[in-house]
Design a protein around this motif. Structure first.
Motif, PDB file in Angstrom:
ATOM      1  N   ALA A 197      38.333  55.512  30.894  1.00 26.14           N
ATOM      2  CA  ALA A 197      37.631  54.932  29.743  1.00 26.14           C
ATOM      3  C   ALA A 197      37.654  53.410  29.771  1.00 26.14           C
ATOM      4  CB  ALA A 197      38.266  55.436  28.442  1.00 26.14           C
ATOM      5  N   VAL A 198      38.698  52.822  30.321  1.00 28.15           N
ATOM      6  CA  VAL A 198      38.853  51.362  30.327  1.00 28.15           C
ATOM      7  C   VAL A 198      37.876  50.687  31.289  1.00 28.15           C
ATOM      8  CG1 VAL A 198      40.401  49.475  30.995  1.00 28.15           C
ATOM      9  CG2 VAL A 198      41.253  51.341  29.562  1.00 28.15           C
ATOM     10  N   ILE A 199      37.768  51.198  32.519  1.00 28.55           N
ATOM     11  CA  ILE A 199      36.938  50.546  33.529  1.00 28.55           C
ATOM     12  C   ILE A 199      35.476  50.439  33.090  1.00 28.55           C
ATOM     13  CG2 ILE A 199      36.095  50.643  35.895  1.00 28.55           C
ATOM     14  CD1 ILE A 199      39.055  49.812  35.635  1.00 28.55           C
ATOM     15  N   PRO A 200      34.862  51.494  32.523  1.00 30.20           N
ATOM     16  CA  PRO A 200      33.481  51.349  32.070  1.00 30.20           C
ATOM     17  C   PRO A 200      33.290  50.254  31.024  1.00 30.20           C
ATOM     18  CG  PRO A 200      34.056  53.663  32.212  1.00 30.20           C
ATOM     19  CD  PRO A 200      35.325  52.898  32.412  1.00 30.20           C
ATOM     20  N   GLU A 201      34.287  50.056  30.158  1.00 30.73           N
ATOM     21  CA  GLU A 201      34.185  49.004  29.147  1.00 30.73           C
ATOM     22  C   GLU A 201      34.235  47.623  29.788  1.00 30.73           C
ATOM     23  OE1 GLU A 201      33.395  49.461  25.969  1.00 30.73           O
ATOM     24  OE2 GLU A 201      33.257  51.580  26.507  1.00 30.73           O
ATOM     25  N   LEU A 202      35.045  47.467  30.827  1.00 32.18           N
ATOM     26  CA  LEU A 202      35.114  46.182  31.533  1.00 32.18           C
ATOM     27  C   LEU A 202      33.793  45.886  32.233  1.00 32.18           C
ATOM     28  CD1 LEU A 202      38.674  46.469  33.130  1.00 32.18           C
ATOM     29  CD2 LEU A 202      37.998  44.908  31.295  1.00 32.18           C
ATOM     30  N   VAL A 203      33.226  46.915  32.865  1.00 30.68           N
ATOM     31  CA  VAL A 203      31.939  46.741  33.554  1.00 30.68           C
ATOM     32  C   VAL A 203      30.847  46.433  32.538  1.00 30.68           C
ATOM     33  CG1 VAL A 203      30.187  47.887  34.959  1.00 30.68           C
ATOM     34  CG2 VAL A 203      32.617  48.174  35.514  1.00 30.68           C
ATOM     35  N   ARG A 204      30.832  47.159  31.430  1.00 29.60           N
ATOM     36  CA  ARG A 204      29.822  46.943  30.393  1.00 29.60           C
ATOM     37  C   ARG A 204      29.907  45.535  29.825  1.00 29.60           C
ATOM     38  NH1 ARG A 204      29.026  48.198  24.655  1.00 29.60           N
ATOM     39  NH2 ARG A 204      31.226  48.742  24.410  1.00 29.60           N
ATOM     40  N   ALA A 205      31.123  45.004  29.729  1.00 32.39           N
ATOM     41  CA  ALA A 205      31.321  43.665  29.180  1.00 32.39           C
ATOM     42  C   ALA A 205      30.972  42.567  30.178  1.00 32.39           C
ATOM     43  CB  ALA A 205      32.772  43.500  28.724  1.00 32.39           C
ATOM     44  N   GLY A 206      30.735  42.944  31.439  1.00 32.89           N
ATOM     45  CA  GLY A 206      30.461  41.935  32.458  1.00 32.89           C
ATOM     46  C   GLY A 206      31.694  41.121  32.797  1.00 32.89           C
ATOM     47  N   TRP A 207      32.861  41.698  32.591  1.00 31.35           N
ATOM     48  CA  TRP A 207      34.117  40.973  32.834  1.00 31.35           C
ATOM     49  C   TRP A 207      34.278  40.679  34.320  1.00 31.35           C
ATOM     50  CZ3 TRP A 207      39.181  42.213  34.859  1.00 31.35           C
ATOM     51  CH2 TRP A 207      40.178  41.292  34.471  1.00 31.35           C
ATOM     52  N   ASP A 208      34.723  39.461  34.654  1.00 29.04           N
ATOM     53  CA  ASP A 208      34.793  39.068  36.065  1.00 29.04           C
ATOM     54  C   ASP A 208      36.180  38.599  36.485  1.00 29.04           C
ATOM     55  OD1 ASP A 208      34.939  36.709  34.691  1.00 29.04           O
ATOM     56  OD2 ASP A 208      33.298  35.724  35.752  1.00 29.04           O
ATOM     57  N   GLY A 209      37.217  39.059  35.760  1.00 26.24           N
ATOM     58  CA  GLY A 209      38.587  38.698  36.121  1.00 26.24           C
ATOM     59  C   GLY A 209      39.177  39.643  37.155  1.00 26.24           C
ATOM     60  N   THR A 210      40.503  39.623  37.265  1.00 20.85           N
ATOM     61  CA  THR A 210      41.201  40.396  38.290  1.00 20.85           C
ATOM     62  C   THR A 210      42.000  41.541  37.685  1.00 20.85           C
ATOM     63  OG1 THR A 210      41.416  38.451  39.721  1.00 20.85           O
ATOM     64  CG2 THR A 210      42.897  40.287  40.153  1.00 20.85           C
ATOM     65  N   LEU A 211      41.785  42.736  38.228  1.00 25.03           N
ATOM     66  CA  LEU A 211      42.622  43.908  37.936  1.00 25.03           C
ATOM     67  C   LEU A 211      43.815  43.834  38.880  1.00 25.03           C
ATOM     68  CD1 LEU A 211      40.137  46.920  37.663  1.00 25.03           C
ATOM     69  CD2 LEU A 211      41.783  46.225  35.912  1.00 25.03           C
ATOM     70  N   SER A 212      44.979  43.556  38.339  1.00 20.27           N
ATOM     71  CA  SER A 212      46.161  43.312  39.161  1.00 20.27           C
ATOM     72  C   SER A 212      47.143  44.473  39.037  1.00 20.27           C
ATOM     73  CB  SER A 212      46.830  42.003  38.698  1.00 20.27           C
ATOM     74  OG  SER A 212      47.956  41.693  39.473  1.00 20.27           O
ATOM     75  N   SER A 213      47.296  45.253  40.096  1.00 17.29           N
ATOM     76  CA  SER A 213      48.186  46.413  40.079  1.00 17.29           C
ATOM     77  C   SER A 213      49.594  46.026  39.665  1.00 17.29           C
ATOM     78  CB  SER A 213      48.264  47.056  41.471  1.00 17.29           C
ATOM     79  OG  SER A 213      47.074  47.715  41.791  1.00 17.29           O
ATOM     80  N   GLU A 214      50.173  46.822  38.764  1.00 15.36           N
ATOM     81  CA  GLU A 214      51.565  46.606  38.355  1.00 15.36           C
ATOM     82  C   GLU A 214      52.256  47.968  38.337  1.00 15.36           C
ATOM     83  OE1 GLU A 214      53.739  43.830  35.106  1.00 15.36           O
ATOM     84  OE2 GLU A 214      52.619  45.517  34.268  1.00 15.36           O
ATOM     85  N   TYR A 215      52.830  48.327  39.471  1.00 17.26           N
ATOM     86  CA  TYR A 215      53.489  49.623  39.614  1.00 17.26           C
ATOM     87  C   TYR A 215      54.896  49.567  39.037  1.00 17.26           C
ATOM     88  CZ  TYR A 215      55.816  53.589  41.889  1.00 17.26           C
ATOM     89  OH  TYR A 215      56.537  54.716  42.142  1.00 17.26           O
TER      90      TYR A 215
END
Length: 337
Positions: free
Chosen positions: A278-296
């Motif tokens: 659900a989160v990724i589609p909202e980021l794409v829809r918003a045109g967000w251009d930052g970094t998704l930084s993995s935090e395991y």
């Protein structure tokens, strides 16, 4: 619509192997770049032995290492000391001084995003805005569970940013706030510590129904006479909320970086707990251009029974990111057609 979302990794993801000496800093950077996660989120207090005294030569060495692998720094994680001496908390002036120190090093490292711990008061950050603007560093307050995007404390920071009309103060979401399902890896650890399966079933079901955590804790601790592991599992619900992913779209202008928290990835590269679907589609829809930084952060839940393989877990998350971003792009294009 082609998404501008970038992919990266926080060095915190490799804390197990770095602590044990199984990986070097360069090993982590090389691996991240090798899976297309070229953005590196650094924790200077953990990753630079001489911190806070970092020389120009050391910075040059770090950048040379990044260049060898086609990587770059994306974010700087600051850790504000809460005590300067044993007998007292830091004064406001000392807190500002500490943040200024981090802003300066962040700038020297060529980084434009600095993660601010959530407990730093908005009025302290307001005093740091002039320095952040001078050095062109965005201070993003970490929206970490159990806080969420619309929590009053987070809203105070946003109000300061709006009032100052500054592009250098905002938020930095931690995806742990979007825990839709209770992580199986957490449940398994509590069971190994003595929690009964039927009690675990109850806690997981309560989380699934989004029952207020205090009710669940009372049921387990008092009515069910839960043992230590069972009560601890119930109490963990306080820190594992499920915020509304659709609000990501509204708050996207306030953040430039995301800590893509996760606890485990399945073999088919899916997250069984956090609602990235659900989160990724909202980021794409918003045109967000930052970094998704993995935090395991799954290492602490399995290290008692198996060897931690942070690299494989991070790899799987990025396979998921590629799949979800491509699907969101296609869905958005289809809707516009």
């Amino acid at each position: 619509m082609k998404s501008q979302i970038k992919r990266g990794v926080s060095l915190y993801s490799f804390q197990e192997e770095l602590f044990l000496g199984q990986l070097s800093l360069e090993d982590c950077v090389s691996f991240a770049a090798g899976i297309g996660a070229n953005g590196i989120e650094i924790l200077p207090e953990q990753n630079i032995a001489s911190f806070p005294n970092v020389s120009d030569a050391q910075i040059a060495e770090l950048h040379a290492m990044l260049a060898r692998h086609g990587a770059h720094f994306t974010a700087y994680d600051m850790f504000l000391d809460t005590k300067r001496r044993k007998d007292r908390l830091m004064s406001d002036e000392e807190q500002v001084e500490s943040i200024h120190r981090d802003l300066i090093l962040c700038n020297r490292l060529g980084i434009r995003n600095m993660r601010i711990l959530i407990f730093v008061r908005p009025d302290i950050l307001e005093k740091c805005v002039p320095m952040a603007e001078k050095l062109d560093v965005h201070m993003g307050v970490e929206v970490h569970a159990p806080w969420h995007l619309e929590h009053a404390w987070i809203q105070r920071t946003i109000e300061v940013a709006d009032r100052l009309n500054t592009r250098h103060l905002g938020i930095l979401p931690d995806m742990g706030i979007f825990m839709k399902h209770y992580p199986p890896v957490m449940r398994a650890r509590y069971e190994r510590q003595g929690a009964r399966p039927e009690v675990c079933d109850f806690i997981v079901d309560q989380h699934e129904q989004k029952v207020m955590c205090e009710y669940t804790i009372f049921e387990v601790a008092v009515k069910m006479q839960g043992n230590k592991a069972e009560v601890a599992m119930a109490e963990s619900l306080r820190h594992n909320p499920y915020a509304n992913p659709k609000r990501i779209y509204d708050y996207a202008p306030y953040f430039r970086h995301i800590q893509a928290k996760f606890y485990e990835m399945t073999e088919d590269c899916r997250d069984p707990a956090l609602d990235y679907d659900a989160v990724i589609p909202e980021l794409v829809r918003a045109g967000w251009d930052g970094t998704l930084s993995s935090e395991y952060e799954g290492n602490r839940w399995i290290q008692d029974v198996m060897e931690v393989d942070s690299r494989e877990q991070v790899r799987r998350q990025h396979v998921m990111f590629e799949r979800l971003i491509a699907k969101a792009e296609a869905d958005l294009a289809g809707a516009a057609a």
